[in-house]
Design an enzyme around this catalytic site. Structure first.
Site, short mmCIF file in Angstrom:
data_model
loop_
_atom_site.label_atom_id
_atom_site.label_comp_id
_atom_site.label_asym_id
_atom_site.label_seq_id
_atom_site.Cartn_x
_atom_site.Cartn_y
_atom_site.Cartn_z
CG ASP A 69 38.21 46.36 47.83
OD1 ASP A 69 37.51 47.39 47.95
OD2 ASP A 69 38.87 46.10 46.81
CG ASP A 125 34.70 47.83 42.06
OD1 ASP A 125 33.74 47.08 42.28
OD2 ASP A 125 34.58 48.97 41.57
CG ASP A 161 42.00 45.02 44.50
OD1 ASP A 161 42.18 45.40 43.33
OD2 ASP A 161 41.14 45.51 45.25
#
Length: 271
Positions: A13, A15, A214
């Protein structure tokens, strides 16, 4: 046990994982990116961002030419050397961005749900929301198969909204900061499995996979990985997997690219 010397794919991922959620800095991860590059390990970016955004970031990170997964799996950007694959350079799953916009506008007008999409505002507003430059913010509006929005209604209405989307063959996915609407047939997991199968077909051997994320929308990706790093994030919902065997899953103490580095250190430095 595994190492970067064996066939390996790293899915990440952006951001809040490889990039800092506020500054978009990635320097703490730079040494590992260099090491993976030297070992010829593909780092496959996987995000809710548009392919236009991700191609820009991919080049900045020195990962150009590799495949990537955009718009939460609704778009797969193929590797440069995969030109013989049908659909090159991109494979799109499900209905188009414009069709999803039509559905959302109808729901907003007829059922009075309250939300603001990236299509409702200009790049200056998105730059203000995200901290991006206006030129980068403009890239966030180049959706091909999803819509990004801010929910401005109650939790009760959200449940009704999700039910209506599901009836229409769409899904509502929570990212680190925004919500995303895309076809129910699309997903980071399906896109990752397709890429893994393609590498296996080309090499004759299934690569070991490591995923890092996240946010809640990273869970489907991490579920299909051999090993997973859950980077400490800002989202209050967090990431919860069905199989959190400590031998397979590592939760970091640090956030963003420092957590990314921590995850790579955990799985490889002691091996």
């Amino acid at each position: 046990m595994f190492s970067i010397q064996q066939p390996l794919l790293v899915f990440s991922d952006l951001d809040g994982t490889l990039l800092d959620s506020h500054s978009y800095d990635w320097q703490p991860a730079a040494p590992w990116l260099s090491r993976l590059h030297e070992a010829n390990v593909p780092v496959i970016l996987c995000s809710s961002k548009t392919s236009a955004e991700m191609l820009y970031l991919q080049k900045m990170l020195g990962l150009q030419g590799l495949p990537l997964i955009a718009e939460n799996g609704a778009v797969i950007q193929l590797a440069e050397q995969w030109q013989n694959i049908d659909g090159f350079p991109r494979i799109i799953s499900g209905i188009s961005h414009s069709e999803i916009c039509q559905v959302l506008n109808t729901l907003r007008e007829k059922e009075h749900f309250k939300f603001t999409t990236f299509d409702d505002v200009d790049d200056a507003t998105i730059a203000e929301w995200t901290g991006l430059s206006r030129s980068q913010a403009a890239l966030t509006q180049l959706h091909e198969a999803s819509v990004t929005l801010i929910w401005r209604d109650s939790d009760e209405h959200m449940a009704q909204f999700i039910a209506r989307l599901n009836e229409l063959g769409l899904q509502f996915m929570q990212g680190a900061r925004f919500w995303h609407v895309l076809d129910a047939s699309a997903g980071k997991d399906q896109a990752a499995n397709w890429i893994i199968a393609t590498y296996q077909q080309l090499s004759g051997r299934r690569p070991t996979t490591l995923g890092l994320g996240d946010g809640p929308n990273d869970a489907p990706l991490l579920e299909v990985m051999d090993y997973a790093v859950i980077v400490k994030g800002l989202n209050r919902e967090g990431v919860h997997l069905h199989d959190e065997d400590p031998a397979r899953v590592w939760r970091t103490q640090r956030e963003g690219p420092e957590g990314w580095r921590e995850g790579l250190d955990h799985f490889f430095s002691a091996r």
